[in-house]
Write a protein that holds these residues in place. Structure first.
Motif, PDB file in Angstrom:
ATOM      1  N   THR A  85       1.852 -43.342  18.650  1.00  0.00           N
ATOM      2  CA  THR A  85       3.003 -43.801  17.877  1.00  0.00           C
ATOM      3  C   THR A  85       2.955 -43.156  16.500  1.00  0.00           C
ATOM      4  N   THR A  86       4.120 -43.047  15.874  1.00  0.00           N
ATOM      5  CA  THR A  86       4.170 -42.406  14.558  1.00  0.00           C
ATOM      6  C   THR A  86       3.490 -43.260  13.501  1.00  0.00           C
ATOM      7  N   MET A  87       3.435 -44.566  13.712  1.00  0.00           N
ATOM      8  CA  MET A  87       2.730 -45.407  12.755  1.00  0.00           C
ATOM      9  C   MET A  87       1.428 -45.900  13.394  1.00  0.00           C
ATOM     10  N   PRO A  88       0.351 -45.924  12.614  1.00  0.00           N
ATOM     11  CA  PRO A  88      -0.910 -46.439  13.164  1.00  0.00           C
ATOM     12  C   PRO A  88      -0.790 -47.945  13.423  1.00  0.00           C
TER      13      PRO A  88
ATOM     14  N   ASP B 278      13.137 -51.616  30.989  1.00  0.00           N
ATOM     15  CA  ASP B 278      13.448 -51.603  29.570  1.00  0.00           C
ATOM     16  C   ASP B 278      12.515 -52.563  28.832  1.00  0.00           C
ATOM     17  N   LEU B 279      11.787 -52.038  27.863  1.00  0.00           N
ATOM     18  CA  LEU B 279      10.817 -52.846  27.128  1.00  0.00           C
ATOM     19  C   LEU B 279      11.462 -54.001  26.390  1.00  0.00           C
ATOM     20  N   GLU B 280      12.589 -53.761  25.749  1.00  0.00           N
ATOM     21  CA  GLU B 280      13.229 -54.817  24.968  1.00  0.00           C
ATOM     22  C   GLU B 280      13.623 -55.998  25.857  1.00  0.00           C
ATOM     23  N   ILE B 281      14.157 -55.701  27.026  1.00  0.00           N
ATOM     24  CA  ILE B 281      14.521 -56.764  27.961  1.00  0.00           C
ATOM     25  C   ILE B 281      13.271 -57.471  28.474  1.00  0.00           C
ATOM     26  N   ALA B 282      12.257 -56.705  28.835  1.00  0.00           N
ATOM     27  CA  ALA B 282      11.026 -57.281  29.392  1.00  0.00           C
ATOM     28  C   ALA B 282      10.270 -58.158  28.403  1.00  0.00           C
TER      29      ALA B 282
ATOM     30  N   GLU C 198      13.776 -50.230  10.303  1.00  0.00           N
ATOM     31  CA  GLU C 198      13.824 -48.842  10.776  1.00  0.00           C
ATOM     32  C   GLU C 198      12.531 -48.455  11.497  1.00  0.00           C
ATOM     33  N   ASN C 199      11.381 -48.739  10.864  1.00  0.00           N
ATOM     34  CA  ASN C 199      10.106 -48.420  11.518  1.00  0.00           C
ATOM     35  C   ASN C 199       9.856 -49.302  12.735  1.00  0.00           C
ATOM     36  N   TYR C 200      10.338 -50.526  12.702  1.00  0.00           N
ATOM     37  CA  TYR C 200      10.222 -51.410  13.870  1.00  0.00           C
ATOM     38  C   TYR C 200      10.991 -50.808  15.051  1.00  0.00           C
ATOM     39  N   ARG C 201      12.217 -50.376  14.801  1.00  0.00           N
ATOM     40  CA  ARG C 201      13.025 -49.774  15.873  1.00  0.00           C
ATOM     41  C   ARG C 201      12.381 -48.504  16.413  1.00  0.00           C
ATOM     42  N   ARG C 202      11.829 -47.691  15.519  1.00  0.00           N
ATOM     43  CA  ARG C 202      11.151 -46.461  15.942  1.00  0.00           C
ATOM     44  C   ARG C 202       9.955 -46.808  16.823  1.00  0.00           C
ATOM     45  N   LEU C 203       9.177 -47.800  16.390  1.00  0.00           N
ATOM     46  CA  LEU C 203       8.016 -48.210  17.183  1.00  0.00           C
ATOM     47  C   LEU C 203       8.442 -48.715  18.556  1.00  0.00           C
ATOM     48  N   MET C 204       9.474 -49.533  18.615  1.00  0.00           N
ATOM     49  CA  MET C 204       9.938 -50.065  19.901  1.00  0.00           C
ATOM     50  C   MET C 204      10.439 -48.939  20.808  1.00  0.00           C
ATOM     51  N   TYR C 205      11.088 -47.949  20.248  1.00  0.00           N
ATOM     52  CA  TYR C 205      11.538 -46.793  21.018  1.00  0.00           C
ATOM     53  C   TYR C 205      10.330 -46.052  21.604  1.00  0.00           C
ATOM     54  N   GLU C 206       9.310 -45.852  20.781  1.00  0.00           N
ATOM     55  CA  GLU C 206       8.099 -45.168  21.245  1.00  0.00           C
ATOM     56  C   GLU C 206       7.369 -45.998  22.299  1.00  0.00           C
TER      57      GLU C 206
ATOM     58  N   PHE D 200       5.985 -47.767  28.017  1.00  0.00           N
ATOM     59  CA  PHE D 200       6.244 -48.775  29.043  1.00  0.00           C
ATOM     60  C   PHE D 200       6.743 -48.118  30.337  1.00  0.00           C
ATOM     61  N   ILE D 201       7.655 -47.179  30.210  1.00  0.00           N
ATOM     62  CA  ILE D 201       8.163 -46.446  31.379  1.00  0.00           C
ATOM     63  C   ILE D 201       7.043 -45.642  32.022  1.00  0.00           C
ATOM     64  N   GLU D 202       6.254 -44.963  31.214  1.00  0.00           N
ATOM     65  CA  GLU D 202       5.140 -44.163  31.743  1.00  0.00           C
ATOM     66  C   GLU D 202       4.115 -45.052  32.455  1.00  0.00           C
ATOM     67  N   LEU D 203       3.870 -46.236  31.928  1.00  0.00           N
ATOM     68  CA  LEU D 203       2.947 -47.170  32.589  1.00  0.00           C
ATOM     69  C   LEU D 203       3.463 -47.558  33.970  1.00  0.00           C
ATOM     70  N   HIS D 204       4.761 -47.748  34.098  1.00  0.00           N
ATOM     71  CA  HIS D 204       5.331 -48.039  35.414  1.00  0.00           C
ATOM     72  C   HIS D 204       5.076 -46.873  36.371  1.00  0.00           C
ATOM     73  N   LYS D 205       5.310 -45.669  35.889  1.00  0.00           N
ATOM     74  CA  LYS D 205       5.169 -44.482  36.729  1.00  0.00           C
ATOM     75  C   LYS D 205       3.724 -44.223  37.145  1.00  0.00           C
TER      76      LYS D 205
END
Length: 136
Positions: A5-8, A45-49, A76-84, A89-94
């Motif tokens: 993630t862009t933020m530690p 979708d992480l936000e829904i889950a 702004e940083n919260y949204r960026r983190l959730m996007y990342e 989350f998708i990769e974990l499913h895969k």
């Protein structure tokens, strides 16, 4: 898998453990169903889950300054983190081993060549292609 993630994050291991738990629980809920989940259509979708997941919410808040009401100040940083984290989350499913992954592309179903325009996942062993009539 390590979070990038862009933020530690102060509690990266805790967040990853929660994400893995959600993936496992999601699989357990649908493992006996014949369901196809479209990655691009927000079926995964992480936000829904995590919309009512207090443990996840608190783990995320540990990484931000909060206002007097306990809400995150830096949206702004919260949204960026959730996007990342959604990408993780998708990769974990895969990569979990619980799901078959059908990437966008052509598949033969019942002797007919068909095209899937999205990446699809399904509970392991249910389908041989990303179409409802492609049951094993």
């Amino acid at each position: 898998m390590k979070l990038h993630t862009t933020m530690p994050l102060k509690n990266e291991e805790q967040i990853m453990a929660i994400l893995k738990k959600i993936v496992t629980e999601s699989y357990e809920e649908i493992k006996d169903e014949e369901v196809l989940l479209c990655i691009e259509c927000c079926d995964v979708d992480l936000e829904i889950a995590t919309s009512n997941d207090f443990e996840f919410e608190e783990a995320i808040k540990e990484n931000f300054e909060l206002d007097q009401f306990g809400d995150i100040i830096d949206i702004e940083n919260y949204r960026r983190l959730m996007y990342e984290l959604d990408a993780v989350f998708i990769e974990l499913h895969k990569t979990s081993g619980f799901f078959d992954v059908f990437l966008e592309g052509e598949y033969e179903v019942n002797g007919e060549l068909r095209e899937s325009e999205s990446d699809i996942i399904a509970p392991k062993g249910k389908f041989y292609a990303p179409f409802e009539d492609a049951l094993k």
